[in-house]
Design an enzyme around this catalytic site. Structure first.
Site, PDB file in Angstrom:
ATOM      1  N   GLU A 179       0.876  -1.182   0.000  1.00 42.54           N
ATOM      2  CA  GLU A 179       0.000   0.000   0.000  1.00 42.54           C
ATOM      3  C   GLU A 179       0.912   1.231   0.000  1.00 42.54           C
ATOM      4  O   GLU A 179       1.935   1.243   0.661  1.00 42.54           O
ATOM      5  CB  GLU A 179      -0.900  -0.040   1.254  1.00 42.54           C
ATOM      6  CG  GLU A 179      -1.624   1.234   1.596  1.00 42.54           C
ATOM      7  CD  GLU A 179      -2.565   1.727   0.495  1.00 42.54           C
ATOM      8  OE1 GLU A 179      -3.328   0.946  -0.082  1.00 42.54           O
ATOM      9  OE2 GLU A 179      -2.516   2.940   0.210  1.00 42.54           O
ATOM     10  N   CYS A 197     -13.585  -0.269  -8.554  1.00 38.38           N
ATOM     11  CA  CYS A 197     -14.982  -0.051  -8.156  1.00 38.38           C
ATOM     12  C   CYS A 197     -15.502   1.159  -8.928  1.00 38.38           C
ATOM     13  O   CYS A 197     -16.078   2.074  -8.356  1.00 38.38           O
ATOM     14  CB  CYS A 197     -15.101   0.136  -6.639  1.00 38.38           C
ATOM     15  SG  CYS A 197     -14.052   1.425  -5.980  1.00 38.38           S
TER      16      CYS A 197
HETATM   17  N1  SAM Z   1      -7.777  -3.752  -1.918  1.00 35.22           N
HETATM   18  C1  SAM Z   1      -8.245  -2.862  -0.881  1.00 35.22           C
HETATM   19  C2  SAM Z   1      -9.282  -3.588  -0.061  1.00 35.22           C
HETATM   20  O1  SAM Z   1      -9.979  -4.442  -0.586  1.00 35.22           O
HETATM   21  O2  SAM Z   1      -9.387  -3.286   1.137  1.00 35.22           O
HETATM   22  C3  SAM Z   1      -8.795  -1.570  -1.465  1.00 35.22           C
HETATM   23  C4  SAM Z   1      -7.804  -0.892  -2.342  1.00 35.22           C
HETATM   24  S1  SAM Z   1      -8.293   0.727  -2.846  1.00 35.22           S
HETATM   25  C5  SAM Z   1      -9.396   0.393  -4.117  1.00 35.22           C
HETATM   26  C6  SAM Z   1      -6.860   1.241  -3.688  1.00 35.22           C
HETATM   27  C7  SAM Z   1      -5.692   1.473  -2.782  1.00 35.22           C
HETATM   28  O3  SAM Z   1      -4.557   1.740  -3.598  1.00 35.22           O
HETATM   29  C8  SAM Z   1      -5.825   2.679  -1.859  1.00 35.22           C
HETATM   30  O4  SAM Z   1      -5.616   2.287  -0.533  1.00 35.22           O
HETATM   31  C9  SAM Z   1      -4.713   3.635  -2.306  1.00 35.22           C
HETATM   32  O5  SAM Z   1      -4.129   4.350  -1.246  1.00 35.22           O
HETATM   33  C10 SAM Z   1      -3.735   2.663  -2.935  1.00 35.22           C
HETATM   34  N2  SAM Z   1      -2.828   3.231  -3.947  1.00 35.22           N
HETATM   35  C11 SAM Z   1      -2.982   4.359  -4.672  1.00 35.22           C
HETATM   36  N3  SAM Z   1      -1.941   4.516  -5.514  1.00 35.22           N
HETATM   37  C12 SAM Z   1      -1.114   3.450  -5.315  1.00 35.22           C
HETATM   38  C13 SAM Z   1       0.121   3.057  -5.866  1.00 35.22           C
HETATM   39  N4  SAM Z   1       0.719   3.787  -6.810  1.00 35.22           N
HETATM   40  N5  SAM Z   1       0.693   1.928  -5.398  1.00 35.22           N
HETATM   41  C14 SAM Z   1       0.092   1.180  -4.450  1.00 35.22           C
HETATM   42  N6  SAM Z   1      -1.097   1.510  -3.884  1.00 35.22           N
HETATM   43  C15 SAM Z   1      -1.684   2.629  -4.314  1.00 35.22           C
END
Ligand code: SAM
Length: 322
Positions: free
Chosen positions: A146, A247
């Site tokens: 993350e 989503c």
């Molecule tokens: N998979 C998680 C769950 O089911 O609880 C939800 C993930 S959410 C849709 C997307 C996540 O990606 C967020 O927590 C965000 O902070 C993170 N994120 C954003 N840019 C990112 C990056 N470049 N690398 C890794 N994570 C990232």
């Protein structure tokens, strides 16, 4: 729970959804204005679905299990006090995770198995990491990554609450992490990219998304998503599988990403059909001036009006060549 007022939807968003849905647009609006069903996922690392059901029913909760093959998915049919789902002893003990049904489907599609090496690239707050750990029965290894420190704390506390012992948590930009892992010559069995997205599918439970939505975010995120996917693909072992999910409904973040990956890795990647236990629709074949490759249709679109869930997009791939 605050309900969405569709008067807050931006004109460009409405125009795009009308283009996607045609005659079904009014059903979509009615669905997102309804309160979403509340669902939980039994954490089978700590308790069986039947024992959890008995315990919660003894407190007066009414639960239904809609999916025969997935008894861990439970819908709360009775009214609860505000915050009761998160405050209960069973929640604190990690016996269940409060999770929307559509959000459980990417992991069902990924189908992680005991002893595998799995990467959860965008993992916080951990709904899917904890679900993966349950299916792996706490064996093998999950790298849960993350980028946001604040969200890592929630990820760590959720994995701990749920008794997950096969996870290593990293804080990196997902694409940069994959480049580092590539140097170490890792080959993952399974990778989940539950990508950062514009969140159009969450309007029902998070109405403020309507106010924050803008087309520039959609365009910017589609670049981030392609970058995450291409880098992740390079550390998937031959025969390994990737699930890409968002989503959101916007084609630029969904079929557009899938199409560009199928083009970039032609000959090395195959999109797979997926079996999920709710109604879904095929990926679209064109958007604006872009026509997508034929196989893009094997992606799944999940709309709130089809099965009373939130909106989601899921596509699954196998690496067939290096
Ligand atoms: N998979 C998680 C769950 O089911 O609880 C939800 C993930 S959410 C849709 C997307 C996540 O990606 C967020 O927590 C965000 O902070 C993170 N994120 C954003 N840019 C990112 C990056 N470049 N690398 C890794 N994570 C990232």
């Amino acid at each position: 729970m605050t309900r969405l007022d569709s008067a807050n939807l931006k004109p460009l968003f409405i125009e795009r959804m009308k283009e996607l849905l045609g005659d079904d647009f009014d059903n979509y609006i009615e669905a997102i204005e309804r309160e979403p069903p509340r669902s939980i996922r039994c954490n089978t690392l700590k308790i069986s679905p039947s024992d959890l059901k008995k315990r919660l029913e003894a407190k007066g909760w009414k639960l239904s299990q809609k999916f025969k093959k997935n008894p861990e998915i439970m819908i709360i049919e009775n009214e609860l006090e505000p915050g009761e789902l998160g405050r209960s002893v069973e929640h604190v003990l990690g016996y269940y995770y409060v999770q929307e049904i559509a959000s459980m489907l990417p992991v069902i599609a990924l189908n992680p198995k005991p002893d595998e090496l799995v990467l959860d690239l965008c993992a916080a707050p951990g709904s899917k990491t904890t679900q993966i750990a349950s299916l792996m029965k706490n064996t093998g290894t999950i790298i849960a990554n993350e980028v946001s420190l604040g969200r890592i704390k929630i990820l760590a506390s959720n994995t701990e609450r749920c008794g997950v012992t096969n996870v290593v948590i990293t804080k990196q930009d997902g694409a940069a992490l994959c480049r580092k892992l590539k140097k170490l010559d890792y080959g993952f069995d399974k990778i989940l990219i539950d990508a950062p997205c514009s969140g159009e599918g969450t309007l029902r439970s998070t109405p403020k998304t309507a106010i924050m939505w803008n087309i520039n975010t959609v365009r910017k995120l589609s670049g981030v998503q392609k970058d995450l996917f291409s880098n992740a693909f390079s550390i998937l072992k031959k025969g390994g599988e990737i699930v890409y999910s968002t989503c959101t409904h916007s084609p630029e973040e969904n079929e557009g990403v899938v199409n560009s990956i199928l083009e970039e890795f032609k000959g090395q990647i195959k999109i797979e059909r997926i079996n999920i236990p709710i109604k879904s629709r095929e990926g679209i074949s064109k958007w604006k001036e872009r026509e997508y490759l034929e196989d893009v249709k094997y992606s799944c679109r999940i709309y709130p009006q089809d099965d009373e869930t939130e909106g989601f997009f899921i596509a699954k791939f196998r690496k067939v060549g290096d």
